[in-house]
Write a protein that holds these residues in place. Structure first.
Motif: not given
Length: 812
Positions: A345-352, A449-450, A69-73, A466-469
């Motif tokens: 389930y995750q964001g986009a960009g450099s962290s994919i 969403c994140g 899960p991402t940091a926001a999650t 809310h499951g976030y990512l």
């Protein structure tokens, strides 16, 4: 110096060569001295080591790795020990993939809900962000490799991030935007830090002596390595003077020569370079030592289960009318929503991350015990209207007892390099919700969403999860919460305003041209909403459970607070108890309350536990701009224990002795800041706060374009070449969006339009050098043929030099 013997054996050119990358992801090596390259990889929530063509930044798929899960999650878990566990597993995978430096975690504040990278950051609160990140760092570095905390500092928007000048007062900088980094250095002991792209009060962060030397090195005692954001070096010599050791990616030796020339001319002392080399060698040798022992492959299944456990503890239950959750046995459920079939389930960009396994909701129903009568996508993923899909979803919903509606934001909306346009969930998803409500009012919405979203439609759902990512196992984790196998314990690490216009930075986000002004000062998130008494949809720290908790018997002493926490419900659960502190004096402006501690406690049904939350060196402090140091105001403080920032259960007054510092402000000159109503601060009052005139917020359109101007500024270039280039890019973007290639159009925003001209040289690995860039600027500024000749001439020189270098290498 720790590595003096090595440094004494190096030539000046070899020392300088270590200061920039060998390629996009590796540091330079010196073979004759046994100094190896080390590998750096993206990895805030999973390792992204590119499998092929590693010179192509961010465009290729990474080797398979667990997508956590991402940091926001994970911030919603409010569990620093859980963060440390995530770090341990990230570190293990980094070791297996021979990654020396993991580029994360990110601890920038969520100043505004629209920042496109909020999914990668923990919180709007620096204390929570710092504690969570320190846990990650300890876990990652327990394997001997290095974490790399980012982005240092005040990088809170993605638009124009490579050139924007953040205008912020010193107290706000220290209390809000640097505190999480301070915790990462002092408690996490991070071995490396990444400087940000932006300017801070007029100076690029990696050249900022006050930030890099006064604060980071001298006050915090940091002895590790500072690494530039990729392409984030402006003046290489000034960066080195400030203590920014490693420039990434490679510039094919161009900036190495700048360092050598600066030393030979006396502009730069060789001792400064030696110290920088010493710190970088420490990073290289200490992380290389981790690979001396045999390294096996990580257990893919075990790591997947850990990812699921982390997601389960981070899911937030926001609404549960009529106790619609957990789902009752035998209820017939209709599953609706594109995100159920293809998880977000995750964001986009450099962290994919390229996941090792990926759970999808529809594949996990059998084991969940929930009876699904069918699935309909209901909407197009990227916002296109489709009435037929809505009709088919409604037909299914009519047959069900309960509708599980999976909605959220798509991958092209939340991404590294661009900010969101608004806080809304796409209209086609809300059209679906309204149509479903007409045929079945038992709707449970599951959001993916994140970041924070507006919810004017919330009255049409009975349950809201809310499951976030949630990473690669997030879909299964959500089903376990829906079924009741897991009692939700997540609490929001950010506030949810009723509407975007209620946010304190609404009028000053993002900075569109030269600057962004932080006129709201200390008042972001709950600090603003609670102080200015602005209603929110969900407060900071909010989250429901399937059980209930009672707080009693608060006691305060010099070392902290104790209280009793009782589970008064009928099932075991975890509660996040939060410590807030507010000063009763009005001599210095402050938020009404600030988070100063928290503890997550597991309690069985009917059980009571004695909870202690200690005070620390941050409990009562504030930064005094007159004394230029941390002080304590002598006053009575309200010590509050809450289930959220808006749900204070216990409170007590406590007197704290002060440091007798002079008052930093003249109260009558800062009325907005003393009231907390900072959504419309005047220029004059903001200038009074920062103690100087604010810089011009717009680009200077009268001057020729230079190194630090963006390609977007070609729209007003003096030469036709620049304007044609700009409008060609814009038309290409429009076409890509029209044919559904939004992600590609977004990449053009991030990597072309908002790129400063110097980035063409810094990001092309030596294909374009600075003399060639001078020619490009001549072309853009109205001297097309002169510039074209320079580009051609310098390119020929570059090719000739490369051939000579290759020939010399073959001779040796």
């Amino acid at each position: 110096m720790k590595y003096k013997k090595w440094i004494e054996q190096m030539t000046l050119e070899e020392k300088a060569s270590l200061m920039s990358g060998k390629d996009f992801w590796q540091t330079q090596d010196i073979e004759r001295l046994g100094i190896n390259s080390i590998f750096l990889a993206d990895g805030p929530h999973g390792i992204r080591r590119q499998a092929v063509a590693a010179d192509k930044l961010g465009l290729n798929e990474g080797m398979p790795a667990t997508c956590y899960p991402t940091a926001a999650t994970v911030a919603n878990s409010w569990n620093a020990e859980l963060g440390e566990k995530v770090g341990e597993y990230l570190g293990e995978e980094a070791l297996a993939q021979r990654v020396n430096v993991l580029l994360g975690p990110g601890v920038n504040m969520k100043r505004n809900p629209l920042c496109g990278r909020n999914f990668e950051y923990f919180s709007e609160d620096p204390y929570l962000a710092g504690k969570m990140a320190a846990g990650y760092i300890r876990g990652i570095q327990s394997h001997g490799i290095s974490a790399c905390v980012k982005h240092f500092a005040a990088n809170n928007q993605e638009e124009k991030r490579m050139t924007i000048d953040t205008i912020v007062d010193e107290r706000t900088l220290r209390e809000l935007y640097l505190t999480a980094f301070e915790i990462c250095v002092e408690e996490g002991k991070t071995k490396s830090i990444m400087s940000s792209y932006n300017k801070l009060n007029g100076t690029y962060t990696n050249e900022h002596m006050h930030l890099m030397q006064d604060i980071l090195r001298n006050e915090w005692g940091y002895t590790g390595t500072v690494i530039t954001e990729w392409g984030g070096s402006n003046d290489r010599v000034q960066g080195l003077l400030a203590g920014n050791e490693l420039e990434m990616p490679t510039t094919a030796g161009e900036t190495d020569k700048e360092i050598v020339d600066a030393i030979k001319s006396g502009q730069l002392s060789e001792e400064v370079l030696d110290e920088a080399v010493d710190r970088l060698l420490d990073l290289i040798f200490s992380t290389e030592a981790a690979f001396q022992k045999p390294i096996g492959q990580f257990d893919v299944e075990k790591h997947h289960r850990v990812s699921q456990k982390v997601a389960e503890e981070s899911i937030v239950l926001l609404k549960n009318d009529e106790n619609i959750l957990p789902l009752k046995f035998g209820k017939k459920v209709a599953v609706v929503g594109e995100f159920a079939q293809n998880a977000r389930y995750q964001g986009a960009g450099s962290s994919i991350v390229n996941p090792t396994i990926l759970d999808h909701t529809m594949d996990c129903f059998e084991e969940s015990g929930i009876v699904s009568i069918g699935y309909e996508p209901g909407f197009e993923r990227y916002g296109k209207k489709n009435q037929q899909k809505i009709d088919q979803a409604c037909e299914l919903a009519q047959k069900a007892d309960v509708v599980l509606l999976y909605i959220g934001l798509d991958e092209a909306t939340e991404a590294d390099g661009l900010d969101r346009k608004n806080m809304k969930i796409p209209d086609n998803q809300i059209d679906l919700l309204e149509a479903l409500y007409e045929v079945n009012t038992n709707i449970i919405a599951i959001i993916s969403c994140g970041s924070a979203v507006e919810m004017p439609w919330i009255g049409k759902v009975k349950g809201l999860l809310h499951g976030y990512l949630g990473g690669q196992a997030g879909a299964r984790a959500i089903l376990r919460v829906l079924s009741g196998d897991v009692n939700p314990s997540g609490k929001l690490a950010e506030s949810y305003p009723l509407r975007y216009e209620d946010t304190p930075s609404y009028k000053h986000f993002p900075g569109k041209e030269a600057t962004v002004e932080y006129r709201e000062s200390l008042y972001i998130g709950y600090r603003y909403y609670d102080t200015a008494e602005v209603d929110v949809l969900f407060p900071f720290g909010f989250g429901l459970s399937y059980t209930s908790f009672e707080y009693t018997d608060l006691k305060v002493d010099r070392k902290g607070v104790t209280f009793q926490l009782t589970n008064t419900g009928d099932r075991a659960g975890m509660e996040v108890a939060q410590l807030y502190v507010g000063c009763t004096s009005d001599n210095i402006f402050r938020p009404k309350k600030e988070l100063k501690g928290f503890k997550k406690v597991f309690i069985n049904a009917g059980e009571s536990k004695h909870v202690r939350i200690p005070f620390d060196n941050k409990t009562f402090r504030y930064f005094n701009v007159k004394t230029n140091k941390w002080e304590i105001e002598e006053a009575y403080y309200t010590i509050m224990i809450g289930a959220s920032s808006a749900d204070i259960k216990l409170q007590q007054q406590w007197f704290a002795e002060g440091t007798n510092a002079p008052l930093p402000y003249e109260k009558e000159k800062l009325p907005s800041y003393y009231s907390g109503k900072v959504n419309d601060v005047s220029v004059e009052e903001f200038e009074q706060l920062i103690g100087r005139k604010i810089p011009e917020p717009t680009w200077d359109r009268t001057q020729p374009l230079g190194y630090n101007d963006t390609i977007a500024q070609c729209q007003y270039a003096k030469g036709w070449f620049g304007r044609v280039a700009y409008y060609s890019i814009i038309q290409t973007q429009r076409f890509l969006r029209k044919i559904g290639k939004r992600s590609t159009a977004n990449i053009m925003d991030m990597s072309i339009l908002n790129l400063p001209f110097r980035g063409i040289a810094r990001m092309t690995g030596g294909i374009v050098n600075m003399p060639m860039l001078d020619g490009i600027l001549l072309m853009v500024n109205g001297h097309f043929f002169k510039g074209l000749w320079q580009v051609t001439k310098e390119k020929a020189k570059l090719i000739k030099a490369k051939r000579k270098s290759k020939a010399d290498l073959m001779k040796n």
